[in-house]
Scaffold this motif. Structure first.
Motif, PDB file in Angstrom:
ATOM      1  N   ARG A 250      22.188  46.250  53.571  1.00  0.00           N
ATOM      2  CA  ARG A 250      21.619  47.246  54.133  1.00  0.00           C
ATOM      3  C   ARG A 250      22.801  48.209  53.975  1.00  0.00           C
ATOM      4  NH1 ARG A 250      18.720  43.427  56.617  1.00  0.00           N
ATOM      5  NH2 ARG A 250      16.212  43.700  56.696  1.00  0.00           N
ATOM      6  N   TYR A 251      22.708  49.493  53.906  1.00  0.00           N
ATOM      7  CA  TYR A 251      23.742  50.482  54.052  1.00  0.00           C
ATOM      8  C   TYR A 251      23.029  51.704  54.695  1.00  0.00           C
ATOM      9  CZ  TYR A 251      25.779  47.768  50.240  1.00  0.00           C
ATOM     10  OH  TYR A 251      26.494  46.778  49.557  1.00  0.00           O
ATOM     11  N   ALA A 252      23.888  52.362  55.325  1.00  0.00           N
ATOM     12  CA  ALA A 252      23.593  53.653  56.310  1.00  0.00           C
ATOM     13  C   ALA A 252      23.131  54.592  55.735  1.00  0.00           C
ATOM     14  CB  ALA A 252      24.759  53.863  57.174  1.00  0.00           C
ATOM     15  N   ASP A 253      23.514  54.875  54.402  1.00  0.00           N
ATOM     16  CA  ASP A 253      22.908  56.102  53.731  1.00  0.00           C
ATOM     17  C   ASP A 253      23.332  56.054  52.080  1.00  0.00           C
ATOM     18  OD1 ASP A 253      25.673  56.769  52.980  1.00  0.00           O
ATOM     19  OD2 ASP A 253      25.854  58.067  54.970  1.00  0.00           O
ATOM     20  N   ARG A 254      22.619  56.936  51.613  1.00  0.00           N
ATOM     21  CA  ARG A 254      22.517  56.923  49.767  1.00  0.00           C
ATOM     22  C   ARG A 254      23.979  56.853  49.529  1.00  0.00           C
ATOM     23  NH1 ARG A 254      22.657  59.934  45.516  1.00  0.00           N
ATOM     24  NH2 ARG A 254      21.232  59.311  43.949  1.00  0.00           N
ATOM     25  N   ASP A 255      25.017  57.602  50.095  1.00  0.00           N
ATOM     26  CA  ASP A 255      26.348  57.476  49.604  1.00  0.00           C
ATOM     27  C   ASP A 255      26.813  56.557  49.568  1.00  0.00           C
ATOM     28  OD1 ASP A 255      25.840  60.479  48.973  1.00  0.00           O
ATOM     29  OD2 ASP A 255      26.831  61.230  50.629  1.00  0.00           O
ATOM     30  N   GLU A 256      26.626  55.685  50.902  1.00  0.00           N
ATOM     31  CA  GLU A 256      27.358  54.515  50.858  1.00  0.00           C
ATOM     32  C   GLU A 256      26.817  53.556  50.025  1.00  0.00           C
ATOM     33  OE1 GLU A 256      27.768  51.114  54.467  1.00  0.00           O
ATOM     34  OE2 GLU A 256      27.265  52.910  55.144  1.00  0.00           O
ATOM     35  N   ALA A 257      25.554  53.300  49.510  1.00  0.00           N
ATOM     36  CA  ALA A 257      24.782  52.394  48.639  1.00  0.00           C
ATOM     37  C   ALA A 257      25.608  52.722  47.170  1.00  0.00           C
ATOM     38  CB  ALA A 257      23.518  52.695  48.616  1.00  0.00           C
ATOM     39  N   VAL A 258      25.679  54.238  47.100  1.00  0.00           N
ATOM     40  CA  VAL A 258      26.223  54.406  45.653  1.00  0.00           C
ATOM     41  C   VAL A 258      27.904  54.190  45.620  1.00  0.00           C
ATOM     42  CG1 VAL A 258      27.276  56.302  44.291  1.00  0.00           C
ATOM     43  CG2 VAL A 258      25.032  56.434  45.360  1.00  0.00           C
ATOM     44  N   ARG A 259      28.483  54.015  46.726  1.00  0.00           N
ATOM     45  CA  ARG A 259      29.902  53.414  46.879  1.00  0.00           C
ATOM     46  C   ARG A 259      29.882  52.046  46.408  1.00  0.00           C
ATOM     47  NH1 ARG A 259      31.003  57.628  50.713  1.00  0.00           N
ATOM     48  NH2 ARG A 259      30.154  55.864  52.437  1.00  0.00           N
TER      49      ARG A 259
END
Length: 338
Positions: A75-84
């Motif tokens: 799980r990731y907090a937001d889309r940008d964190e998932a992209v990273r």
């Protein structure tokens, strides 16, 4: 005892034995390269999830139901964190679910076209879910392949000639060059010149490699050095039989489980993980990261290739005084005369 005439035909029994041995070798090669694909299936493919707290568990359950045991959800907090996370090669892709917007699937063709297709197939599951939006999820390729290698076939094909170059170079040096110091000198020239040439062809001519050219030179040269040094070190240790042992270690053990064609998570466990500790597997991961994932950690891959190179060179130096390091043939004279 009379010596056989040089033009005397080889004995029939020896022909039969040689043919049978070569048939066994051919079968072993076929089996070694085929079994990972035959038994390949996704298990524990890491995938990211961005979703509101209330919907997170529902999406996870839906993934488990649609593709049981295939994914490990992070799980990731937001889309940008998932992209990273994708750019760091922590996950192969991600599912992004918002309160109002339709779901979005993030994929990375540069990591694996097979994993990308697996994640893209989830769009049908989302569309079939009555509680989901009627529109299919948008698919975004975060790390696309080179436009000159849109299907990734060139990158996958790149690794096998690199492997053969290191293996053939090591065999030729081990057999054709006498003296440990001269063997290691030839190895250094081979690794340096081939590293530049291979990177030049792959990145400038065919344009299937990306990233920093110097890094591609270093990775290609170190791959060839790691493979060739292994053969040279084993040749010094146990004579010409070491050439065969080195070939088996690299070609029949390391190469089929290198994850060049399929991701590590698709190979039978634990062989995919083990394969990353051999030069072919480390090279595949390293060169792919250089080309498409400059933010990914590559210390482990550099260490594996450097470790095999150093181990092979040290083994050659330590065993330089052994008779096996200078022998030109392992066939006893009595057998030659038979």
């Amino acid at each position: 005892m009379d010596q056989p005439h040089p033009d005397q035909p080889t004995r029939v029994s020896r022909c039969l034995l040689t043919g049978a041995i070569l048939a066994v070798v051919a079968t072993a090669i076929m089996a070694a390269f085929t079994w990972p694909a035959v038994y390949a299936e996704p298990r524990g493919v890491p995938i990211g999830l961005v979703a509101p707290q209330g919907a997170s568990q529902a999406v996870t359950d839906a993934l488990d139901q649609a593709r049981p045991h295939e994914f490990v959800v992070r799980r990731y907090a937001d889309r940008d964190e998932a992209v990273r996370a994708i750019r760091h090669r922590d996950v192969y892709g991600a599912v992004v679910v918002g309160d109002e917007a339709p779901p979005e699937l993030l994929v990375a063709s540069g990591a694996s076209t097979v994993a990308r297709q697996l994640i893209e197939a989830l769009s049908a599951a989302f569309g079939a879910d009555p509680s989901a939006a009627t529109d299919r999820p948008q698919v975004t390729d975060v790390v696309p392949l080179s436009p000159h290698d849109e299907h990734g076939a060139g990158l996958s094909a790149f690794f096998f000639p690199l492997l053969l170059g290191g293996l053939k170079g090591g065999i030729f040096i081990a057999i054709g060059i006498q003296g440990t110091g001269r063997r290691l000198l030839t190895l250094a020239v081979l690794a340096g010149a081939a590293g530049v040439a291979v990177a030049l062809v792959g990145q400038v001519v065919f344009r299937i490699l990306g990233g920093a050219f110097a890094l591609n030179v270093a990775a290609s040269g170190l791959t060839i050095a790691a493979i060739a040094a292994t053969v040279i070190g084993l040749r010094n240790l146990i004579g010409l039989h070491g050439v065969g042992v080195g070939t088996v270690v690299i070609m029949l053990v390391g190469s089929p489980i290198s994850a060049a064609m399929l991701p590590v998570e698709f190979l039978p466990r634990p062989w995919g993980t083990i394969g990353q500790f051999f030069p072919p597997g480390a090279s595949v991961s390293l060169i792919r990261s250089i080309s498409y994932f400059p933010d990914a950690q590559t210390f482990a891959q550099w260490s594996v290739l450097g470790g095999w190179t150093l181990a092979g060179c040290l083994l050659a130096v330590v065993t330089a005084g052994r008779p096996s390091a200078h022998s030109r043939s392992t066939t006893p004279a009595s057998i030659k005369a038979a």
